[in-house]
Design a protein around this motif. Structure first.
Motif, PDB file in Angstrom:
ATOM      1  N   ILE A 162       5.511  -6.685  -7.375  1.00  0.00           N
ATOM      2  CA  ILE A 162       4.151  -7.204  -7.295  1.00  0.00           C
ATOM      3  C   ILE A 162       4.222  -8.544  -8.017  1.00  0.00           C
ATOM      4  N   PRO A 163       4.016  -9.645  -7.326  1.00  0.00           N
ATOM      5  CA  PRO A 163       4.161 -10.935  -7.999  1.00  0.00           C
ATOM      6  C   PRO A 163       3.108 -11.108  -9.083  1.00  0.00           C
ATOM      7  N   GLY A 164       3.421 -11.932 -10.071  1.00  0.00           N
ATOM      8  CA  GLY A 164       2.435 -12.247 -11.105  1.00  0.00           C
ATOM      9  C   GLY A 164       2.242 -11.119 -12.095  1.00  0.00           C
ATOM     10  N   VAL A 165       1.181 -11.233 -12.887  1.00  0.00           N
ATOM     11  CA  VAL A 165       0.905 -10.261 -13.938  1.00  0.00           C
ATOM     12  C   VAL A 165      -0.572  -9.869 -13.909  1.00  0.00           C
ATOM     13  N   ARG A 196      -2.741 -11.374  -6.593  1.00  0.00           N
ATOM     14  CA  ARG A 196      -1.389 -10.821  -6.490  1.00  0.00           C
ATOM     15  C   ARG A 196      -1.162 -10.099  -5.170  1.00  0.00           C
TER      16      ARG A 196
END
Lengths: 327, 330
Positions: B276-279, B295
């Motif tokens: 899952i890209p990002g935070v 995301r």
């Protein structure tokens, strides 16, 4: 992957700590954190080292790096015995063997910018001009998935996953052949953990890195490792190729560990034999086989005689009187 | 089992006062119920609001900044948000009790464990001291602590992590609560000890009919324990359903991402994990519209503007997403 030429070879590694004791050290005892561990890692190979708290897996990593001095044993890096090297020569060999820690925050200098942190090893070893160093830092940032403008940020401005990327960039700066990861993804959330695992696997492909991957999460270890060693109370009880270890485990402790891992689907729930009791203290490990106090199949012999690690032709090693295949 | 809610949370909003701006909303319009004898797992990553949800139920939010901004917490019909301080104290540890990730920080280091358990019984049931210590011994036996008579007189530091968590469970269940809130109860434990504790919670629940609200980030623990599952992201419920519904047909892109990101035994290995890209966005930087949109690979312009409502997907399965599950929406 070329397992024929070991990049890292560890023979009979021992690390004992003196603990306790009163006035003038009377009554001090030996804590046997690592008690005779041997393994080797080939080029481009990942050896997963698993076990529960206190089994000595992190101490193995530190003793291999000589961040703690081994009590005895031999560590051979790219054909050279580094166990007895003086500090200057050892420092030089550290270019070839780097480490990534569980909590990158505590291993990053809070007063240095991210760019300086990654550049520091290059400065320390006098590699390239300042301009070349900065180019290399830019390259490393791009490679681990950090933005160029983040070079000016301080560690506290990064998220946990980004800090781990930063730790990886610093470890890669000197072009090592071996990276020791001490629980490198344990503190990360699942979605971020996947990003870091993927990155580590990509970097391994690209640079032919060898990993000693110390972790307690069996799912992660199965995913990333080519071979896996299971430790219990300072000793390797089983070592084998990933598929052999996870599909046909032989040591009763490995079986118990695998049985204890939560299922991945509610329909797979099953009644299982749960290992009872806790791990005994490494200060007074049980005589004979160290696992016999919790082992469901232990016999009289296990209480007296310590089983050696017997490795069969396929490279599957087991330290168990009842389960080792004798050749 | 389906219609016997012991605990029902309706429209809970937990917020934190900020310097001068509007309060930061940590839990947003959250509703769920837990039935007698049932285990509801709340799953999500750090900062999704799952622990604050449990703390809100018992009004244990950090003061003075944390508060319940809206909603009701109904324990067998009584709204715990509205009751007086003495009344909520009476509820804590008796009708609703809680266990935490790190038992060492919740146990008193200078009192032996027998006294700590007996005190709980004394405070809530007012029995004579002897009866309280008898109950303490009985509880240690029930949580299968070996040599309970001896352990009664030991201090927390003399116990292993697994034993301490057993003591916490003994204390939590000493007054036979109707609801047990378990916040990451096995996260700090080794996998073999985790298996022991999960088995113990399950067995005790079967014997007592306690409703369990289990908070975890570990989908494996969810798969082991849950009757129903509630997935939280950035303070909101994004998906809810029975364990079978969630694991057979994870529908929200976040739930699907979590499932794909978690390496599990016997899974496809060596390949790439789903990322899952990002935070997770910070509490003070939650995006407009759907919190997951930045995301999400399915996000459209609508997702960035308008938060999706929870919609019934199939059976008891509900999902908050504009892009999936419309087919079955009523």
């Amino acid at each position: 992957m070329n397992a024929q030429i070991p990049v890292l070879e560890v023979r009979d590694l021992v690390k004992h700590y003196s603990v306790g004791g009163g006035f003038f050290g009377r009554g001090r005892k030996q804590l046997r954190a690592v008690d005779g561990v041997s393994f080797s890692i080939g080029q481009g190979e990942t050896l997963g080292l698993v076990g529960e708290s206190g089994c000595g897996k992190s101490t193995v990593g530190k003793a291999v790096l000589r961040l703690v001095e081994p009590t005895s044993g031999q560590v051979t890096l790219e054909g050279e015995d580094i166990t007895s090297l003086g500090s200057a020569a050892l420092l030089d060999r550290r270019k070839r063997m780097q480490v990534i820690f569980q909590d990158p925050y505590s291993s990053l200098n809070p007063r240095m910018t991210a760019g300086e942190i990654v550049q520091e090893p290059l400065i320390n070893f006098g590699i390239g001009s300042r301009a070349e160093q900065r180019d290399r830092v830019a390259l490393l940032f791009a490679r681990v998935g950090l933005r160029p403008d983040q070079r000016a940020n301080y560690p506290h401005e990064f998220s946990g996953g980004q800090r781990q990327r930063l730790g990886i960039a610093r470890a890669l700066a000197l072009g090592p052949s071996v990276i020791i990861g001490d629980e490198p993804v344990s503190a990360l959330d699942v979605s971020v953990q996947a990003q870091v695992i993927n990155l580590m696997m990509d970097l391994q492909q690209e640079f032919g890195l060898s990993y000693l991957f110390v972790a307690h999460d069996l799912g992660v270890v199965e995913h990333i490792s080519h071979r896996v060693a299971v430790m219990y109370l300072g000793k390797i009880v089983e070592i084998a190729a990933r598929a052999a270890l996870f599909e046909t485990p032989r040591h009763p402790y490995t079986e118990a560990l695998l049985a204890a891992v939560p299922v991945s689907h509610p329909r797979a729930r099953r009644a299982r034999t749960v290992l009872t009791g806790d791990v005994p203290s490494p200060i007074n490990p049980p005589p004979g086989c160290r696992f016999h106090t919790r082992c469901p199949i232990a016999v009289a012999r296990c209480r007296q005689e310590e089983p050696p690690l017997v490795v069969d032709a396929s490279g599957h090693g087991v330290a168990c009187h009842l389960r080792a295949t004798t050749l | 089992m389906a219609s016997d809610p012991v605990l029902r949370v309706e429209g809970l909003r937990t917020e934190f006062a900020t310097g001068d701006g509007p309060p930061a909303v940590a839990v947003n319009d959250l509703s769920f119920e837990v039935n007698r004898g049932e285990t509801l797992c709340i799953v999500g990553e750090s900062g999704c609001g799952k622990s604050l949800t449990a703390l809100s139920v018992l009004r244990l939010l950090p003061r003075p900044y944390g508060r319940i901004g809206a909603g009701r917490v109904l324990l067998e019909g009584r709204d715990l948000v509205q009751v007086s301080d003495p009344e909520i104290r009476e509820v804590r540890g008796r009708a609703v009790s809680m266990i935490f990730q790190e038992p060492m920080t919740s146990l008193n280091p200078v009192l032996n464990i027998g006294r700590q358990i007996a005190e709980t019984v004394m405070v809530h049931e007012g029995l004579p001291w002897q009866a309280c210590t008898d109950r303490a011994l009985e509880m240690l036996r029930q949580v299968r602590i070996p040599e309970p008579e001896r352990r009664l007189h030991e201090y927390p530091h003399q116990l292993s992590g697994g034993m301490r968590q057993r003591v916490m469970i003994a204390m939590a269940l000493a007054c036979r609560p109707r609801v047990l809130l378990a916040d990451e109860p096995t996260t700090a434990l080794d996998v073999t000890i985790q298996a022991q504790i999960l088995d113990l919670i399950r067995d005790l629940q079967r014997e007592t009919g306690t409703a369990v609200l289990l908070i975890t980030h570990d989908l494996g623990v969810v798969a082991e324990m849950a009757d129903r599952v509630l997935v939280m992201y950035a303070g909101s419920k994004v998906e809810e359903g029975t364990a079978a519904e969630i694991f057979d047909a994870p529908t929200h892109p976040y739930t699907r991402g979590l499932m794909g990101a978690m390496p599990h035994l016997g899974g496809a290995h060596g390949g790439r994990l789903a990322e899952i890209p990002g935070v997770v966005p910070a509490l003070n930087a939650r995006p407009k519209g759907c919190s997951f949109a930045p995301r999400c690979s399915l996000a459209t312009s609508r997702c960035h503007v308008e938060a999706p409502p929870l919609r019934s997907f199939a059976g008891s399965h509900t999902v908050a997403c504009w892009e999936v599950g419309q087919g079955a929406a009523a």
